[in-house]
Structures are given as structure tokens and as C-alpha cells.
Design an enzyme around this catalytic site. Structure first.
Site, PDB file in Angstrom:
ATOM      1  CE  LYS A 114      -4.429  -1.361   0.759  1.00 32.31           C
ATOM      2  NZ  LYS A 114      -5.502  -1.806   1.518  1.00 32.31           N
ATOM      3  CE  LYS A 196      -5.907  -7.548  -1.639  1.00 35.92           C
ATOM      4  NZ  LYS A 196      -5.823  -7.053  -0.265  1.00 35.92           N
ATOM      5  CE  LYS A 199     -13.607  -3.347   0.629  1.00 35.84           C
ATOM      6  NZ  LYS A 199     -12.455  -3.339   1.499  1.00 35.84           N
TER       7      LYS A 199
HETATM    8  P1  TYM Z   1     -10.925  -5.642   3.653  1.00 34.30           P
HETATM    9  O1  TYM Z   1     -12.042  -4.662   3.690  1.00 34.30           O
HETATM   10  O2  TYM Z   1      -9.756  -5.360   2.798  1.00 34.30           O
HETATM   11  O3  TYM Z   1     -11.478  -7.057   3.250  1.00 34.30           O
HETATM   12  C1  TYM Z   1     -12.589  -7.633   3.919  1.00 34.30           C
HETATM   13  C2  TYM Z   1     -12.432  -9.140   3.928  1.00 34.30           C
HETATM   14  O4  TYM Z   1     -12.322  -9.630   2.593  1.00 34.30           O
HETATM   15  C3  TYM Z   1     -11.150 -10.428   2.447  1.00 34.30           C
HETATM   16  N1  TYM Z   1     -10.625 -10.204   1.092  1.00 34.30           N
HETATM   17  C4  TYM Z   1     -10.471 -11.163   0.169  1.00 34.30           C
HETATM   18  N2  TYM Z   1     -10.718 -12.486   0.193  1.00 34.30           N
HETATM   19  C5  TYM Z   1     -10.471 -13.184  -0.936  1.00 34.30           C
HETATM   20  N3  TYM Z   1      -9.984 -12.640  -2.072  1.00 34.30           N
HETATM   21  C6  TYM Z   1      -9.726 -11.320  -2.148  1.00 34.30           C
HETATM   22  N4  TYM Z   1      -9.271 -10.794  -3.263  1.00 34.30           N
HETATM   23  C7  TYM Z   1      -9.972 -10.518  -0.987  1.00 34.30           C
HETATM   24  N5  TYM Z   1      -9.826  -9.203  -0.732  1.00 34.30           N
HETATM   25  C8  TYM Z   1     -10.230  -9.034   0.558  1.00 34.30           C
HETATM   26  C9  TYM Z   1     -10.190  -9.908   3.520  1.00 34.30           C
HETATM   27  O5  TYM Z   1      -9.233 -10.875   3.855  1.00 34.30           O
HETATM   28  C10 TYM Z   1     -11.144  -9.590   4.655  1.00 34.30           C
HETATM   29  O6  TYM Z   1     -11.422 -10.746   5.417  1.00 34.30           O
HETATM   30  N6  TYM Z   1      -8.136  -5.221   7.751  1.00 34.30           N
HETATM   31  C11 TYM Z   1      -9.384  -5.730   7.256  1.00 34.30           C
HETATM   32  C12 TYM Z   1     -10.586  -5.181   7.990  1.00 34.30           C
HETATM   33  C13 TYM Z   1     -10.467  -5.352   9.460  1.00 34.30           C
HETATM   34  C14 TYM Z   1     -10.636  -6.574  10.181  1.00 34.30           C
HETATM   35  C15 TYM Z   1     -10.431  -6.220  11.545  1.00 34.30           C
HETATM   36  C16 TYM Z   1     -10.909  -7.896   9.814  1.00 34.30           C
HETATM   37  C17 TYM Z   1     -10.223  -4.374  10.339  1.00 34.30           C
HETATM   38  N7  TYM Z   1     -10.184  -4.893  11.615  1.00 34.30           N
HETATM   39  C18 TYM Z   1     -10.521  -7.203  12.528  1.00 34.30           C
HETATM   40  C19 TYM Z   1     -10.986  -8.866  10.809  1.00 34.30           C
HETATM   41  C20 TYM Z   1     -10.789  -8.514  12.156  1.00 34.30           C
HETATM   42  C21 TYM Z   1      -9.510  -5.347   5.787  1.00 34.30           C
HETATM   43  O7  TYM Z   1      -8.839  -4.475   5.300  1.00 34.30           O
HETATM   44  O8  TYM Z   1     -10.455  -5.971   5.135  1.00 34.30           O
END
Ligand code: TYM
Length: 330
Positions: A114, A196, A199
């Protein structure tokens, strides 16, 4: 009662990757574990680690909250809330900053990736992102954290922070266990299948958004990058494009790769992609229909108010304990 928690960042509309890697299994886990409390939140404070347009952020927060429900979560045993409405997340992350090390944060893959994309400089919040994430999890003493593969490293750091705190100040935090789906934990970009699906990516052709028109999503599947061999076979190293599409297929249908290979034996990529476009289209249609009902209903606010109350109750109790342990206050 066991607890499970996860979060989604409202940096855009959630993608098919977010759905297959995380949101789809939330609902499945909820039906499989009736004796567990499910805490899900919109990680809006995490969104601020990269520049956001305030108006869009507000809309995205609401969309993510509604999409949790549209992906099948039920109200029983559910605590759905918005991170910024529960100040103890930031309070706990403040404490954790004092026991997290620069070296371990510098090693985080997501930070390194990032960091390269930031045009106007790298915020210190982006650097300490995993510390806030550890606070999100440890605040509630959760047993399980379902996430996609990209969050595994953050989860490992969370366990390190928990153990470090427990060793220094006495047993305080439950060590959580990660849950990743066997298939779909890392859905790749449809145009660049070694990257990957994200979004926040600028080029949207490789990314399917849960709220985009079904016709556009289908088109993206049909024009996904594949190799010239035209044999439906799972081989992640040599055939990343078709392998990624197969993982989407498998994740939706629960068919094994072997079964999919057999189904499309002697057929080209055209048939496979057409069928997959239908499968993805149907999945999106279902989510979008539910989303439309939820987004314009008062029910969403009622659920979020209830969630805010419960999360604040749990969070405040825990933070008081932590402040006492570390010696803060009078
Ligand atoms: P975020 O918003 O990037 O993604 C949300 C969830 O989607 C999963 N994910 C994917 N899974 C499969 N293929 C992909 N291309 C893909 N892109 C994203 C992520 O692994 C995630 O489970 N840091 C986290 C948000 C967060 C969080 C937490 C999660 C903040 N605090 C505490 C669990 C526990 C995040 O950026 O998710």
C-alpha cells in the site's frame, strides 16, 4: 458463549473477492454455530488510513453495513456496528502502540504494498493499521476471526501483541483463532490474475463489485484474461487466469476442481466462462435484491443502534480492565 468477529473496510464497494473470501462464509458460520455471538463491524477508521472523500465514505459505510445483511447474516446472535461509534477501539489501539515495535510493523506485506501506491505521502495511520486491527479483535475476547488470506499476517501479529500484553501485565486477552475458507481465500484480479482483486484498485475491469449491474459483471467474467491453451485445468502457477476463475466457480458451487475439470473436458473456455458468468450473475442478483430492501429500510438503523450499544458495553468494560492493568488514571 463463544464469540466470532470480523470487519470490512468501507474504502469502496465490496468485491466478489470480499464476498467469497469473507462475507459469504460469515452467514454460513452463523448457521453452523448457533451458540456463538457474531460481531461484525464496518471498519471505517481503517478506511481513513488512505485518503477518502468524506461524502463517498459515508455512503460506503452504509453500503457495507447493508451488504453484511444482504450476504445472508441473520439478526439472532448478531452484533453489527460501525467501528467509529465505539471509541474503545481507538483507546485500546493507543495502548497497543506502546507494546508494538516499528520493526514488526515494517515487515507487514500489506503495508509495503500500500505504501508504494500513496501519492501524497504515507500516513502514520497506514503504518499502525495492524495495531488498530489487533485492538478490534482483542477488545471483545473473541475466539474466531474469519478472514481472507491477505489478513493472515495481521492476525498473527494480533496474537503476538495479545501474548506480549498477557506476559507483561497478566492474563487479559483471549488468543483468537483465524478461519479462512479452503477455496476462495484469495480471489485474483480478472485482468491481472497474479494480483489480488482489490476494491481500492484504480482499474475496475479486473474487479467485480457486489453492487455493479449484473450485465457488466458478466461481461467482466467473459473477458477475463486466460491462457491460449483453452483447457479447463487447475494449475495456479502456469495457468493463473483459468485457475482463478475455477476457484470462483468452486467457491459458488462447492464443486471440486476435479469435478469442474471433468465437466468441461473437451469444451473450450467459452462454455466455461458463459456458465461462470451466469453463476456469478445469479449470486449478485440475490445480494442486490436483498440490499435494495435493506438500504431503504429503518431496520438497518435499528440493527446498527443495537450493535453500537452492545459493542460499547463490551468495549468499555474491557478498556477499564486494561487501563487498570497498565496503571493508567487515578
Ligand atoms: P478488507 O475490507 O480489505 O477485506 C474484507 C475481507 O475480505 C477479504 N478479502 C479477500 N478475500 C479473498 N480474495 C480477495 N481478493 C480478498 N480481498 C479481501 C479480507 O481478507 C477480509 O477478510 N483489515 C481488514 C478489515 C479489518 C478486520 C479487523 C478484519 C479491520 N479490523 C478485525 C478482521 C478482524 C480489511 O482491510 O479488510
Amino acid at each position: 458463549m463463544k464469540k466470532l468477529l470480523s470487519g470490512v473496510k468501507p474504502t469502496g464497494i465490496p468485491t466478489l473477492g470480499n464476498y467469497l473470501g469473507a462475507m459469504k462464509q460469515f452467514a454460513q458460520l452463523q448457521s453452523e454455530m448457533p451458540d456463538c455471538e457474531f460481531l461484525f463491524f464496518v471498519a471505517d477508521e481503517h478506511a481513513l488510513t488512505t485518503p477518502q472523500n468524506p461524502k463517498e465514505l459515508k455512503q460506503n459505510i452504509k453500503n457495507v453495513a447493508a451488504l453484511y445483511l444482504a450476504c445472508g447474516l441473520k439478526e439472532e446472535n448478531l452484533t453489527l456496528f460501525i467501528q467509529s461509534e465505539v471509541p474503545s477501539h481507538i483507546q485500546l489501539s493507543g495502548i497497543f502502540e506502546s507494546i508494538s515495535y516499528i520493526g514488526e510493523l515494517e515487515r507487514m506485506t500489506q503495508y509495503k504494498e500500500k505504501k508504494k501506491k500513496q501519492i501524497d505521502g504515507v500516513s502514520s495511520a497506514l503504518f499502525t493499521y495492524p495495531v488498530l486491527m489487533a485492538a478490534d479483535i482483542l477488545l471483545y475476547d473473541v475466539d474466531y476471526v474469519p478472514v481472507g488470506e491477505d489478513q493472515k499476517q495481521h492476525l498473527e501479529l494480533c496474537k503476538i501483541i495479545a501474548n506480549r500484553f498477557n506476559n507483561r501485565f497478566g492474563e487479559t486477552f483471549t488468543i483468537p483463532q483465524g478461519i479462512t475458507p479452503k477455496i476462495g481465500a484469495r480471489i485474483m484480479d480478472l485482468q491481472e490474475p497474479t494480483k489480488k482483486m482489490d476494491k481500492s484498485s484504480i482499474d475496475s475491469k479486473g474487479c467485480i463489485y457486489l453492487l455493479e449491474p449484473v450485465s457488466s459483471a458478466k461481461k467482466k467474467i467473459k473477458s477475463a484474461v486466460t491462457d491460449s491453451e483453452s483447457i479447463v485445468k487447475y494449475d495456479k502457477t502456469n495457468k493463473p487466469g483459468i485457475s482463478n476463475l475455477m476457484s470462483i466457480y468452486s467457491s459458488i458451487t462447492n464443486f471440486s476442481y476435479k469435478k469442474i475439470e471433468k465437466l468441461y473436458q473437451g469444451k473450450g473456455y467459452g462454455d466455461f466462462k458463459s456458465d461462470l458468468a451466469e453463476l456469478v450473475g445469479n449470486e449478485l442478483k440475490e445480494i442486490q435484491t436483498k440490499y435494495q430492501e435493506i438500504i431503504s429500510s429503518e431496520q438497518l438503523n435499528i440493527i446498527l443502534n443495537k450493535g453500537r450499544e452492545r459493542a460499547n458495553f463490551l468495549g468499555n468494560k474491557k478498556i477499564a480492565k486494561v487501563y487498570k492493568k497498565v496503571g493508567l488514571g487515578r
